[in-house]
Enzyme design. Sequence first.
Site, PDB file in Angstrom:
ATOM      1  CD  GLU A  56       0.241  -1.968   1.508  1.00  0.00           C
ATOM      2  OE1 GLU A  56       1.345  -1.400   1.601  1.00  0.00           O
ATOM      3  OE2 GLU A  56      -0.197  -2.747   2.387  1.00  0.00           O
ATOM      4  CD  GLU A  77       4.854  -5.839   5.262  1.00  0.00           C
ATOM      5  OE1 GLU A  77       5.506  -5.668   6.307  1.00  0.00           O
ATOM      6  OE2 GLU A  77       4.688  -4.950   4.412  1.00  0.00           O
TER       7      GLU A  77
HETATM    8  C1  GLA Z   1       3.573  -1.765   4.198  1.00  0.00           C
HETATM    9  C2  GLA Z   1       2.323  -1.840   5.047  1.00  0.00           C
HETATM   10  C3  GLA Z   1       1.520  -0.573   4.968  1.00  0.00           C
HETATM   11  C4  GLA Z   1       2.403   0.658   5.056  1.00  0.00           C
HETATM   12  C5  GLA Z   1       3.452   0.586   4.008  1.00  0.00           C
HETATM   13  C6  GLA Z   1       4.340   1.807   4.063  1.00  0.00           C
HETATM   14  O1  GLA Z   1       3.363  -1.990   2.877  1.00  0.00           O
HETATM   15  O2  GLA Z   1       1.478  -2.903   4.690  1.00  0.00           O
HETATM   16  O3  GLA Z   1       0.613  -0.547   6.012  1.00  0.00           O
HETATM   17  O4  GLA Z   1       2.955   0.741   6.339  1.00  0.00           O
HETATM   18  O5  GLA Z   1       4.241  -0.548   4.269  1.00  0.00           O
HETATM   19  O6  GLA Z   1       3.638   2.972   4.115  1.00  0.00           O
END
Ligand code: GLA
Length: 365
Positions: free
Chosen positions: A270, A163
């Site tokens: 994710e 990020e």
């Molecule tokens: C982001 C992070 C993850 C996690 C999510 C929320 O996507 O990359 O590690 O913290 O937020 O759970």
Amino acid sequence: MKNLGKAIMLIIGGFVFSMGCNYTGHFSKSSSEKGLKDYYKNYFPIGVAVNIHNIAGKQGALILKEFNSVTPENDMKMGPIHPAPNFYNWGNADSIVDFAVRNHLKIRGHNLCWHQQTPGWLFVDKEGKTVSKDTLLGRLRSHIFTVVNRYKHAVYAWDVVNEAISDDSTELLRNSKWYQICGEDFIDSAFCYAHEADPNAQLFYNDYNVIRPEKRKRVYRLLKGLLAKGIPVTGIGIQAHWSIYEPTKEELVSTIKLFASLGLKIQFTEVDISIFPWEKNQRAKKPNENDEYSMALKAKQASEYKMVFDIFRKYKEYINGVTFWNVSDKDTWLDHYPVEGRKNYPLLFDTSLQRKPVYWDVVKF
Ligand code: GLA
């Protein structure tokens, strides 16, 4: 006696035959109990983000049946694993790695450099003054070497930088402490350190909202620049915290093609499909806010999941991993974010860990 013998044989035969019938039934039941990983064995590994409570009991069994890869949800992040300058908290990460190695699951390491969940000591000296760029890069190097080395035998891929792109569309990089102290160099350095520590590991840049055309352009710019400088980036981790409203098929396909054109591997790292539209900022639940999982929402979620996995399969040559964020609707971070206490249902398993109808939209093809 002969007849008695025959009769016994017939009875035994009938018993065996009926056992056989039962067995056939049982056999078809067990084959219908293939897990996600089995349906996708000719496509890509199917992973799940886990904490130590997930890897035992019923959830542990579910993980072994359905998935062939895990990502520690929080336990390898810098804050939890390296809470003091000369102290590493290996316990939880070791337990997850042991579970995965024992059961032959792949492991994605998450993550080596992020602006959130950092330890308090990282950016300051003993007097509380902000450290220099050299000191910070030295700390990053030593952190990455220590963590990557410890799990070298088990972790095949790392989210190296998480990020780094700004939420503000007028700038490229987020104005984080990393950026304030090191400029863009922290990204280059993190990848170089990780590669030096484990030349065989696959190294990913990981981010959210990458399917949105505006942010996608900036992520592309960053990655193209890194590759041009010879920085060892294997691929892009597209977080895929999506909703029943996005992405569209066109957004998803064009995103895959764009990053594939750079020669990068793509992982969806994710995955969850929220029943609510995306919101960035945390807020309180409104008094009349409805979190019922209605038939209409279920249907919309099913068609989104189906579309997304149809596309994943179609572009499998570019995709080398798909990971869900959390095991089931029993326990999802989206029950707390962006609205604390608003129930969400973003995954393929329900609050009792059973397969939801939407599961079948993902595996029937
Ligand atoms: C982001 C992070 C993850 C996690 C999510 C929320 O996507 O990359 O590690 O913290 O937020 O759970």
